[in-house]
Design a protein around this motif. Structure first.
Motif, mmCIF file in Angstrom:
data_model
loop_
_atom_site.group_PDB
_atom_site.id
_atom_site.type_symbol
_atom_site.label_atom_id
_atom_site.label_comp_id
_atom_site.label_asym_id
_atom_site.label_seq_id
_atom_site.Cartn_x
_atom_site.Cartn_y
_atom_site.Cartn_z
ATOM 1 N N GLU A 1 0.827 -1.209 0.000
ATOM 2 C CA GLU A 1 0.000 0.000 0.000
ATOM 3 C C GLU A 1 0.864 1.263 0.000
ATOM 4 O O GLU A 1 0.519 2.249 -0.648
ATOM 5 N N ARG B 1 2.408 1.598 -3.555
ATOM 6 C CA ARG B 1 1.381 2.105 -4.483
ATOM 7 C C ARG B 1 1.103 3.584 -4.226
ATOM 8 O O ARG B 1 0.966 4.366 -5.150
ATOM 9 N N TRP B 2 1.003 3.952 -2.942
ATOM 10 C CA TRP B 2 0.661 5.333 -2.589
ATOM 11 C C TRP B 2 1.688 6.311 -3.142
ATOM 12 O O TRP B 2 1.314 7.314 -3.762
#
Length: 120
Positions: A15, A18-19
């Motif tokens: 995450e 991706r962020w």
């Protein structure tokens, strides 16, 4: 060619990766490839495959970067792994178009470098 360089701590969640990529692309446009340290490439491969992007494992020691972390300089010989990886992978004449962005959990960083070359 537009390359997103990603630096991250061991155990960084997908995450966070991706962020930072999405945040950098929101500022600088979609990446043509990803780049990181050779020792981190295996952990970044799932994101590269998910996005259909080439992944470049590059050495960053001695590369000058717009931003500078003393901790990263001591560990890797450059001020920013994300910026240096992006510059090296983008090739000759590359310039940083999105300076290092840090994930909210501080586990990952991303920067974008561009050059006039076509994607490899």
């Amino acid at each position: 060619m537009r390359v997103a360089g990603i630096g991250f701590r061991e155990g960084a969640p997908m995450e966070s990766l991706r962020w930072v990529l999405e945040a950098a692309e929101a500022q600088g446009g979609r990446a043509d490839a990803l780049a990181t340290l050779p020792a981190k490439a295996a952990a970044l491969r799932p994101l590269a495959e998910e996005r259909g992007l080439a992944l470049h494992a590059v050495a960053v020691g001695g590369i000058e970067t717009p931003t500078r972390s003393a901790r990263i300089a001591a560990m890797h010989g450059t001020g920013s792994v994300a910026e240096a990886a992006a510059l090296v992978a983008a090739g000759a004449g590359a310039r940083i178009t999105v300076a290092r962005i840090t994930a909210p959990d501080a586990m990952a960083t991303c920067a974008i470098a561009e050059t006039g070359e076509r994607p490899r």
